[in-house]
Design a protein around this motif. Structure first.
Motif, PDB file in Angstrom:
ATOM      1  N   GLN A  39      40.611  33.579   0.148  1.00  0.00           N
ATOM      2  CA  GLN A  39      40.237  34.063  -1.180  1.00  0.00           C
ATOM      3  C   GLN A  39      41.379  33.834  -2.178  1.00  0.00           C
ATOM      4  O   GLN A  39      42.555  33.779  -1.784  1.00  0.00           O
ATOM      5  CB  GLN A  39      39.902  35.547  -1.116  1.00  0.00           C
ATOM      6  CG  GLN A  39      38.630  35.860  -0.346  1.00  0.00           C
ATOM      7  CD  GLN A  39      38.237  37.315  -0.460  1.00  0.00           C
ATOM      8  OE1 GLN A  39      39.046  38.172  -0.800  1.00  0.00           O
ATOM      9  NE2 GLN A  39      36.974  37.606  -0.192  1.00  0.00           N
TER      10      GLN A  39
ATOM     11  N   PRO B   8      42.033  28.707  -6.849  1.00  0.00           N
ATOM     12  CA  PRO B   8      40.975  27.736  -6.525  1.00  0.00           C
ATOM     13  C   PRO B   8      41.421  26.292  -6.728  1.00  0.00           C
ATOM     14  O   PRO B   8      40.985  25.397  -5.973  1.00  0.00           O
ATOM     15  CB  PRO B   8      39.856  28.122  -7.495  1.00  0.00           C
ATOM     16  CG  PRO B   8      40.046  29.594  -7.712  1.00  0.00           C
ATOM     17  CD  PRO B   8      41.551  29.789  -7.725  1.00  0.00           C
TER      18      PRO B   8
ATOM     19  N   THR C 149      42.704  24.064  -3.841  1.00  0.00           N
ATOM     20  CA  THR C 149      41.784  23.521  -2.850  1.00  0.00           C
ATOM     21  C   THR C 149      41.960  22.017  -2.723  1.00  0.00           C
ATOM     22  O   THR C 149      41.893  21.289  -3.711  1.00  0.00           O
ATOM     23  CB  THR C 149      40.330  23.844  -3.243  1.00  0.00           C
ATOM     24  OG1 THR C 149      40.144  25.260  -3.205  1.00  0.00           O
ATOM     25  CG2 THR C 149      39.345  23.172  -2.293  1.00  0.00           C
TER      26      THR C 149
ATOM     27  N   THR D  58      40.833  25.585   1.472  1.00  0.00           N
ATOM     28  CA  THR D  58      39.804  25.932   0.497  1.00  0.00           C
ATOM     29  C   THR D  58      40.072  27.328  -0.023  1.00  0.00           C
ATOM     30  O   THR D  58      40.169  28.279   0.769  1.00  0.00           O
ATOM     31  CB  THR D  58      38.401  25.860   1.113  1.00  0.00           C
ATOM     32  OG1 THR D  58      38.173  24.545   1.643  1.00  0.00           O
ATOM     33  CG2 THR D  58      37.333  26.165   0.065  1.00  0.00           C
TER      34      THR D  58
ATOM     35  N   SER E 118      38.517  30.091  -2.320  1.00  0.00           N
ATOM     36  CA  SER E 118      37.246  30.439  -2.959  1.00  0.00           C
ATOM     37  C   SER E 118      36.875  31.868  -2.619  1.00  0.00           C
ATOM     38  O   SER E 118      37.180  32.355  -1.523  1.00  0.00           O
ATOM     39  CB  SER E 118      36.144  29.494  -2.496  1.00  0.00           C
ATOM     40  OG  SER E 118      34.887  29.894  -3.009  1.00  0.00           O
TER      41      SER E 118
END
Length: 127
Positions: free
Chosen positions: A13, A87, A90, A124, A126
């Motif tokens: 996250q 983000p 990523t 990643t 997200s």
């Protein structure tokens, strides 16, 4: 077999942390400068961080203060500690060895200097 192997990528996250590892087999990392690079879908590869043969680090402005590169020559491994992930972090992250092995300096800006590359690990970020 001479190779680099990245690991530690995951889904995390925003605001989270990950530690990537770059382990060498078939050769020793101790005499090499190592760089971390990343490539997001549809974007060019960019240099993130590097660490010189003597352990001196350099980071791109986009990750400065959030990412830390380090090396453990006894474990033949280089790490990338990534905190406060966003983000836009990523990407697939790659480590590589620099053909030029200075003691004090390194550069992540010239990817063409790097010859041995790992297969990459996916990060990643997200919610």
């Amino acid at each position: 077999q001479v190779q680099l192997l990245e690991s530690g990528g995951d889904l995390v996250q925003p605001g989270g942390s990950l530690r990537l590892s770059c382990a060498a087999s078939g050769f020793t990392l101790a005499g090499a400068a190592i760089g971390w690079f990343r490539q997001a879908p549809g974007k060019e590869r960019e240099g993130v961080s590097c660490i010189s043969r003597g352990g001196f680090a350099s980071h791109a402005d986009s990750v400065k203060g959030r990412f830390t590169i380090s090396r453990d020559n006894a474990k033949n491994t280089v790490y990338l500690q990534m905190n406060s992930l966003k983000p836009e972090d990523t990407a697939v992250y790659y480590c590589a060895t620099d053909r030029i092995t200075e003691y004090y300096g390194c550069t992540y800006r010239v990817g063409s200097r790097y010859d041995r590359w790992g297969q990459g690990t996916q990060v990643t970020v997200s919610s």
